[in-house]
Motif scaffolding. Sequence first.
Motif, PDB file in Angstrom:
ATOM      1  N   ARG A  67       0.811  -1.209   0.000  1.00 56.00           N
ATOM      2  CA  ARG A  67       0.000   0.000   0.000  1.00 56.00           C
ATOM      3  C   ARG A  67       0.850   1.268   0.000  1.00 56.00           C
ATOM      4  NH1 ARG A  67      -2.845  -2.737   4.214  1.00 56.00           N
ATOM      5  NH2 ARG A  67      -1.814  -1.339   5.691  1.00 56.00           N
ATOM      6  N   ARG A  68       2.139   1.138   0.165  1.00 57.33           N
ATOM      7  CA  ARG A  68       2.989   2.310   0.264  1.00 57.33           C
ATOM      8  C   ARG A  68       2.986   3.093  -1.046  1.00 57.33           C
ATOM      9  NH1 ARG A  68       8.720   0.972   2.516  1.00 57.33           N
ATOM     10  NH2 ARG A  68       7.363   0.280   4.236  1.00 57.33           N
ATOM     11  N   ARG A  69       2.774   4.364  -0.933  1.00 52.40           N
ATOM     12  CA  ARG A  69       2.684   5.203  -2.108  1.00 52.40           C
ATOM     13  C   ARG A  69       4.037   5.819  -2.425  1.00 52.40           C
ATOM     14  NH1 ARG A  69      -3.199   8.112  -1.728  1.00 52.40           N
ATOM     15  NH2 ARG A  69      -4.155   6.730  -0.210  1.00 52.40           N
ATOM     16  N   ALA A  70       4.210   6.088  -3.713  1.00 52.63           N
ATOM     17  CA  ALA A  70       5.429   6.788  -4.127  1.00 52.63           C
ATOM     18  C   ALA A  70       5.344   8.238  -3.669  1.00 52.63           C
ATOM     19  CB  ALA A  70       5.586   6.699  -5.640  1.00 52.63           C
ATOM     20  N   ARG A  71       6.435   8.761  -3.173  1.00 50.52           N
ATOM     21  CA  ARG A  71       6.454  10.129  -2.696  1.00 50.52           C
ATOM     22  C   ARG A  71       7.655  10.839  -3.317  1.00 50.52           C
ATOM     23  NH1 ARG A  71       6.097   8.995   3.380  1.00 50.52           N
ATOM     24  NH2 ARG A  71       5.801  11.247   3.478  1.00 50.52           N
ATOM     25  N   LEU A  72       7.441  12.121  -3.618  1.00 52.09           N
ATOM     26  CA  LEU A  72       8.487  12.919  -4.245  1.00 52.09           C
ATOM     27  C   LEU A  72       9.549  13.324  -3.236  1.00 52.09           C
ATOM     28  CD1 LEU A  72       9.550  14.446  -6.738  1.00 52.09           C
ATOM     29  CD2 LEU A  72       8.160  16.392  -6.004  1.00 52.09           C
ATOM     30  N   VAL A  73       9.125  13.674  -2.020  1.00 53.23           N
ATOM     31  CA  VAL A  73      10.036  14.119  -0.971  1.00 53.23           C
ATOM     32  C   VAL A  73       9.924  13.152   0.200  1.00 53.23           C
ATOM     33  CG1 VAL A  73      10.660  16.002   0.585  1.00 53.23           C
ATOM     34  CG2 VAL A  73       9.782  16.515  -1.699  1.00 53.23           C
ATOM     35  N   SER A  74      11.054  12.627   0.638  1.00 51.18           N
ATOM     36  CA  SER A  74      11.046  11.705   1.770  1.00 51.18           C
ATOM     37  C   SER A  74      10.863  12.480   3.071  1.00 51.18           C
ATOM     38  CB  SER A  74      12.348  10.896   1.800  1.00 51.18           C
ATOM     39  OG  SER A  74      13.454  11.763   1.979  1.00 51.18           O
ATOM     40  N   LYS A  75      10.718  11.763   4.157  1.00 49.48           N
ATOM     41  CA  LYS A  75      10.491  12.413   5.444  1.00 49.48           C
ATOM     42  C   LYS A  75      11.693  13.243   5.886  1.00 49.48           C
ATOM     43  CE  LYS A  75       7.328  11.926   7.669  1.00 49.48           C
ATOM     44  NZ  LYS A  75       6.070  12.706   7.697  1.00 49.48           N
ATOM     45  N   ASP A  76      12.899  12.853   5.458  1.00 46.62           N
ATOM     46  CA  ASP A  76      14.083  13.615   5.827  1.00 46.62           C
ATOM     47  C   ASP A  76      14.452  14.665   4.794  1.00 46.62           C
ATOM     48  OD1 ASP A  76      14.835  11.907   3.840  1.00 46.62           O
ATOM     49  OD2 ASP A  76      16.572  11.072   4.873  1.00 46.62           O
ATOM     50  N   GLY A  77      13.583  14.907   3.804  1.00 46.46           N
ATOM     51  CA  GLY A  77      13.782  16.021   2.892  1.00 46.46           C
ATOM     52  C   GLY A  77      14.454  15.692   1.585  1.00 46.46           C
ATOM     53  N   ARG A  78      14.867  14.456   1.367  1.00 49.70           N
ATOM     54  CA  ARG A  78      15.527  14.104   0.111  1.00 49.70           C
ATOM     55  C   ARG A  78      14.492  13.940  -1.001  1.00 49.70           C
ATOM     56  NH1 ARG A  78      19.024   9.023   1.889  1.00 49.70           N
ATOM     57  NH2 ARG A  78      17.049   8.625   2.944  1.00 49.70           N
ATOM     58  N   CYS A  79      14.851  14.403  -2.191  1.00 48.61           N
ATOM     59  CA  CYS A  79      13.937  14.361  -3.335  1.00 48.61           C
ATOM     60  C   CYS A  79      14.101  13.036  -4.077  1.00 48.61           C
ATOM     61  CB  CYS A  79      14.203  15.530  -4.274  1.00 48.61           C
ATOM     62  SG  CYS A  79      13.837  17.142  -3.540  1.00 48.61           S
ATOM     63  N   ASN A  80      12.990  12.377  -4.321  1.00 49.07           N
ATOM     64  CA  ASN A  80      12.979  11.085  -4.999  1.00 49.07           C
ATOM     65  C   ASN A  80      12.613  11.307  -6.460  1.00 49.07           C
ATOM     66  OD1 ASN A  80      12.912   8.356  -5.582  1.00 49.07           O
ATOM     67  ND2 ASN A  80      10.796   8.120  -4.906  1.00 49.07           N
ATOM     68  N   ILE A  81      13.597  11.707  -7.239  1.00 52.04           N
ATOM     69  CA  ILE A  81      13.358  12.001  -8.647  1.00 52.04           C
ATOM     70  C   ILE A  81      14.561  11.556  -9.450  1.00 52.04           C
ATOM     71  CG2 ILE A  81      14.290  14.344  -8.553  1.00 52.04           C
ATOM     72  CD1 ILE A  81      11.982  15.140 -10.465  1.00 52.04           C
ATOM     73  N   GLU A  82      14.311  11.121 -10.650  1.00 53.14           N
ATOM     74  CA  GLU A  82      15.363  10.613 -11.530  1.00 53.14           C
ATOM     75  C   GLU A  82      15.258  11.299 -12.881  1.00 53.14           C
ATOM     76  OE1 GLU A  82      16.636   6.408 -13.720  1.00 53.14           O
ATOM     77  OE2 GLU A  82      15.406   6.385 -11.903  1.00 53.14           O
ATOM     78  N   PHE A  83      16.396  11.757 -13.400  1.00 49.91           N
ATOM     79  CA  PHE A  83      16.436  12.415 -14.698  1.00 49.91           C
ATOM     80  C   PHE A  83      16.886  11.405 -15.747  1.00 49.91           C
ATOM     81  CE2 PHE A  83      17.211  15.828 -11.610  1.00 49.91           C
ATOM     82  CZ  PHE A  83      16.214  16.715 -11.975  1.00 49.91           C
ATOM     83  N   GLY A  84      16.092  11.285 -16.781  1.00 49.30           N
ATOM     84  CA  GLY A  84      16.421  10.355 -17.854  1.00 49.30           C
ATOM     85  C   GLY A  84      16.476  11.043 -19.198  1.00 49.30           C
ATOM     86  N   ASN A  85      17.339  10.504 -20.079  1.00 46.85           N
ATOM     87  CA  ASN A  85      17.482  11.012 -21.455  1.00 46.85           C
ATOM     88  C   ASN A  85      17.797  12.509 -21.484  1.00 46.85           C
ATOM     89  OD1 ASN A  85      16.798   8.438 -22.456  1.00 46.85           O
ATOM     90  ND2 ASN A  85      14.622   8.924 -22.318  1.00 46.85           N
ATOM     91  N   VAL A  86      18.742  12.906 -20.631  1.00 47.11           N
ATOM     92  CA  VAL A  86      19.176  14.296 -20.632  1.00 47.11           C
ATOM     93  C   VAL A  86      19.994  14.539 -21.895  1.00 47.11           C
ATOM     94  CG1 VAL A  86      20.450  16.078 -19.393  1.00 47.11           C
ATOM     95  CG2 VAL A  86      19.186  14.331 -18.129  1.00 47.11           C
ATOM     96  N   GLU A  87      19.574  15.529 -22.686  1.00 50.04           N
ATOM     97  CA  GLU A  87      20.223  15.765 -23.970  1.00 50.04           C
ATOM     98  C   GLU A  87      21.616  16.351 -23.814  1.00 50.04           C
ATOM     99  OE1 GLU A  87      17.661  18.121 -26.364  1.00 50.04           O
ATOM    100  OE2 GLU A  87      16.070  16.613 -26.468  1.00 50.04           O
ATOM    101  N   ARG A  88      21.797  17.180 -22.818  1.00 46.12           N
ATOM    102  CA  ARG A  88      23.103  17.816 -22.640  1.00 46.12           C
ATOM    103  C   ARG A  88      24.141  16.801 -22.182  1.00 46.12           C
ATOM    104  NH1 ARG A  88      22.828  23.875 -20.095  1.00 46.12           N
ATOM    105  NH2 ARG A  88      21.534  24.817 -21.702  1.00 46.12           N
ATOM    106  N   SER A  89      25.367  17.032 -22.620  1.00 44.79           N
ATOM    107  CA  SER A  89      26.464  16.159 -22.247  1.00 44.79           C
ATOM    108  C   SER A  89      26.809  16.344 -20.777  1.00 44.79           C
ATOM    109  CB  SER A  89      27.684  16.454 -23.117  1.00 44.79           C
ATOM    110  OG  SER A  89      28.806  15.720 -22.649  1.00 44.79           O
ATOM    111  N   ARG A  90      27.388  15.300 -20.203  1.00 41.62           N
ATOM    112  CA  ARG A  90      27.826  15.394 -18.809  1.00 41.62           C
ATOM    113  C   ARG A  90      28.994  16.357 -18.647  1.00 41.62           C
ATOM    114  NH1 ARG A  90      25.544  11.605 -15.565  1.00 41.62           N
ATOM    115  NH2 ARG A  90      24.444   9.894 -16.579  1.00 41.62           N
ATOM    116  N   PHE A  91      29.524  16.855 -19.768  1.00 42.62           N
ATOM    117  CA  PHE A  91      30.615  17.820 -19.693  1.00 42.62           C
ATOM    118  C   PHE A  91      30.169  19.112 -19.009  1.00 42.62           C
ATOM    119  CE2 PHE A  91      33.139  21.264 -21.620  1.00 42.62           C
ATOM    120  CZ  PHE A  91      34.398  20.872 -21.189  1.00 42.62           C
ATOM    121  N   VAL A  92      28.857  19.406 -19.074  1.00 39.82           N
ATOM    122  CA  VAL A  92      28.370  20.632 -18.438  1.00 39.82           C
ATOM    123  C   VAL A  92      28.531  20.567 -16.926  1.00 39.82           C
ATOM    124  CG1 VAL A  92      26.750  21.110 -20.299  1.00 39.82           C
ATOM    125  CG2 VAL A  92      26.014  19.735 -18.358  1.00 39.82           C
TER     126      VAL A  92
END
Length: 371
Positions: A18-43
């Motif tokens: 029953r546990r729901r996905a949450r964007l912000v955990s209880k200790d303040g960390r953001c639960n988000i993932e970036f995918g298919n970022v067009e810019r190079s990691r050189f930035v």
Amino acid sequence: MFNYLRQRLSSRLRERGRRRARLVSKDGRCNIEFGNVERSRFVFLIDIWTTILDLKWRYKMTIFISAFLGSWFLFGLLWYVVAYIHKDLPEFNPSINHTPCVENINGLTSAFLFSLETQVTIGYGFRCVTEQCATAIFLLIFQSILGVIINSFMCGAILAKISRSKNRAKTITFSKNAVISKRGGKLCLLIRVANLRKSLLIGSHIYGKLLKTTITPEGETIILDQVNIEFVVDAGNENLFFISPLTIYHIIDKNSPFFHMAAETILQQDFELVVFLDGTVEATSATCQVRTSYIPEEVLWGYRFAPIVSKTKEGKYRVDFQNFSKTVAVETPHCAFCLYNEKEAKAKEKKGYDNPGFVLSEVSETSDTKM
């Protein structure tokens, strides 16, 4: 015993299901993932300072050690090359009158030790550069300058990592649950927040965002749509005197997204309430932000927080953090709509309304009694 463990395991599995996905955990960390970022990691290498500060300690220390060892070994090779080209090494059998570029470099190990001594400015005096060749003098100057840059950057990055206001935010804590009950005759959502240090947060400001999935009139589905939630403190929402735990509350009125929720339906809702506290650290004047979130299972309808502040016999104020997240059941309307309808009905009863269909007619009394 086996049945008890099996029941506990099954209940844990049901809760996890029953546990729901949450964007912000209880200790303040953001639960988000970036995918298919067009810019190079050189930035990320261009903004190397922020990248180093955001790294975890194990990666930071690995870079720290590798930078020093790598520079020492690289310049050790260069000093060995200088000695080899100038034929200062023992295998060349230099004459007695031969003046080397660097005294007492007999191999790669001694070249590495001289590189270490030069960069960290130890200066044992056993190995030193002579005035025989300009290449050695230029290499000495170049290594000294580069060593100062590496020391400044790495030591500054570690100091900045230690003194980040993010660590100060860990001494700000929110209650485990939010509660909904009456406060001042109004239905409110209440959250308790405490400062675990005696030093204050200057210019503190508390606000919230309600994250939910909405569908626009055009049929577009917006995931993580943000709705502003205004929180109020009795002492004022700006420049809080944050020395003792505070209870912040959001008034559930007709403009509140919680207005159409009820005690029976709140668990069926799909939302996440993210609460922010911004302030300036008194000791370092650095700004910090504390975050936490609440999902429907963590919002208790019909409860209030237990008292936490008391006064001792010596005249001191005592805060009992054992009751910080403790709640007490209280009589609460099961929905905000019912509370305001009840108030309107009572107001109408006190005010009174005339019935336009009622007509007062005078009746003349006749006496049928005869004497």
